[in-house]
Design an enzyme around this catalytic site. Sequence first.
Site, PDB file in Angstrom:
ATOM      1  N   ARG A  17       0.626  -9.321  13.091  1.00  0.00           N
ATOM      2  CA  ARG A  17       0.042  -8.844  12.502  1.00  0.00           C
ATOM      3  C   ARG A  17      -1.523  -9.417  11.294  1.00  0.00           C
ATOM      4  O   ARG A  17      -2.207  -9.027  10.812  1.00  0.00           O
ATOM      5  CB  ARG A  17       0.670  -7.484  11.916  1.00  0.00           C
ATOM      6  N   ARG A  27      -9.448  -0.272  10.576  1.00  0.00           N
ATOM      7  CA  ARG A  27      -8.922  -0.936   9.183  1.00  0.00           C
ATOM      8  C   ARG A  27      -9.747  -2.319  10.541  1.00  0.00           C
ATOM      9  O   ARG A  27      -9.244  -3.213  10.901  1.00  0.00           O
ATOM     10  CB  ARG A  27      -7.634  -1.082  10.740  1.00  0.00           C
ATOM     11  N   LYS A  36       0.270  -1.129  -0.170  1.00  0.00           N
ATOM     12  CA  LYS A  36       0.039  -0.327   0.122  1.00  0.00           C
ATOM     13  C   LYS A  36       1.143   1.626   0.013  1.00  0.00           C
ATOM     14  O   LYS A  36       0.769   2.348  -0.902  1.00  0.00           O
ATOM     15  CB  LYS A  36      -1.235  -0.281   1.296  1.00  0.00           C
ATOM     16  N   ARG A  50      13.278  -6.673   4.873  1.00  0.00           N
ATOM     17  CA  ARG A  50      12.617  -5.356   5.533  1.00  0.00           C
ATOM     18  C   ARG A  50      13.593  -4.904   6.048  1.00  0.00           C
ATOM     19  O   ARG A  50      14.154  -5.489   6.820  1.00  0.00           O
ATOM     20  CB  ARG A  50      11.365  -4.549   5.301  1.00  0.00           C
ATOM     21  N   ARG A  70      12.613  -2.745  11.269  1.00  0.00           N
ATOM     22  CA  ARG A  70      11.338  -2.015  12.149  1.00  0.00           C
ATOM     23  C   ARG A  70      11.105  -3.188  12.749  1.00  0.00           C
ATOM     24  O   ARG A  70      10.949  -4.399  12.636  1.00  0.00           O
ATOM     25  CB  ARG A  70      10.700  -1.465  11.151  1.00  0.00           C
TER      26      ARG A  70
HETATM   27  P1  AMP Z   1       1.295   0.086   8.663  1.00  0.00           P
HETATM   28  O1  AMP Z   1       2.546   1.310   8.992  1.00  0.00           O
HETATM   29  O2  AMP Z   1      -0.456   0.165   8.423  1.00  0.00           O
HETATM   30  O3  AMP Z   1       1.248  -0.954   8.890  1.00  0.00           O
HETATM   31  O4  AMP Z   1       1.067   0.184  10.953  1.00  0.00           O
HETATM   32  C1  AMP Z   1       1.692   0.414  11.774  1.00  0.00           C
HETATM   33  C2  AMP Z   1       0.912  -0.821  13.098  1.00  0.00           C
HETATM   34  O5  AMP Z   1       0.360   1.234  13.538  1.00  0.00           O
HETATM   35  C3  AMP Z   1      -0.291  -1.323  12.986  1.00  0.00           C
HETATM   36  O6  AMP Z   1       0.297  -2.454  12.941  1.00  0.00           O
HETATM   37  C4  AMP Z   1      -1.049  -1.003  14.033  1.00  0.00           C
HETATM   38  O7  AMP Z   1      -0.472  -1.036  15.156  1.00  0.00           O
HETATM   39  C5  AMP Z   1      -1.062   0.538  14.064  1.00  0.00           C
HETATM   40  N1  AMP Z   1      -2.856   0.930  13.381  1.00  0.00           N
HETATM   41  C6  AMP Z   1      -1.778   2.099  11.560  1.00  0.00           C
HETATM   42  N2  AMP Z   1      -3.048   2.108  11.655  1.00  0.00           N
HETATM   43  C7  AMP Z   1      -4.107   1.839  12.180  1.00  0.00           C
HETATM   44  C8  AMP Z   1      -5.855   1.799  12.328  1.00  0.00           C
HETATM   45  N3  AMP Z   1      -6.580   1.904  11.438  1.00  0.00           N
HETATM   46  N4  AMP Z   1      -6.241   0.975  13.670  1.00  0.00           N
HETATM   47  C9  AMP Z   1      -5.456   0.582  14.438  1.00  0.00           C
HETATM   48  N5  AMP Z   1      -3.975   0.071  14.671  1.00  0.00           N
HETATM   49  C10 AMP Z   1      -3.173   1.174  13.751  1.00  0.00           C
END
Ligand code: AMP
Length: 214
Positions: A170, A88, A13, A127, A159
């Site tokens: 995840r 999410r 994404k 990564r 990371r």
């Molecule tokens: P991402 O970079 O989108 O994978 O997000 C990294 C982390 O941020 C996720 O594993 C969640 O802990 C938190 N996070 C991001 N977006 C959301 C969301 N819409 N709802 C809840 N947690 C989120």
Amino acid sequence: MNVLLFGPPGSGKGTQAKDLAAALGIPHVATGDIFRRHLKEGTELGLRAKSFLHGGGLVPDSFTCEIVESRLLEPDTAGGALLDGFPRTAVQAEWLLDWLAARGKRVDAVINLVVPDQVIIDRVSGRRACPSCGATYHVSFAPAPGGVCSRCGAAVVQREDDKEFVVVRRLETYARETVPVLPVLRPRTKIHDIAGTGEVSEIRSRIFSALGLS
Ligand code: AMP
């Protein structure tokens, strides 16, 4: 125009978002980036989000919706946004649809990137990122020469939320909490299922043609 980029963590994404947001002429709003920025800056919000981010779980809905609302109230998103990583959960999806509807707006389209779990595990756990300038690498596909960033010379790192056990968690969270977003969105918007495997440029073309962009 409001467009959602949907798909499991590691489905690409973020990679697709920049070009797509530019083509649509709307800002890219990624909740994961917002949380990580707060974490890095050590804000109170970052401290509240830390344990959820590092454990591979989701930040609670009310807190996440608050963050998104304040971002969507900024002037640059008045004409819409490309939302990446939000909603999410079904609760977040309902909240977003209602929030937009109350302002005479809607979700115009959803790009749903479809990628098998094993491809994601290989992509994400390999990564590496530069903690200094943010450049990203991959141990197999795009290694950082000698483990240092070729842009700024800092040692690249994995990371915390890219570690394999976190990625698996995840993906489980995605299946349990996020897949149920689709039936909430489906009756109220157009969902484009796009194969998220292959070259980045191929995936980009699939997305652009689904949205009628050139
Ligand atoms: P991402 O970079 O989108 O994978 O997000 C990294 C982390 O941020 C996720 O594993 C969640 O802990 C938190 N996070 C991001 N977006 C959301 C969301 N819409 N709802 C809840 N947690 C989120």
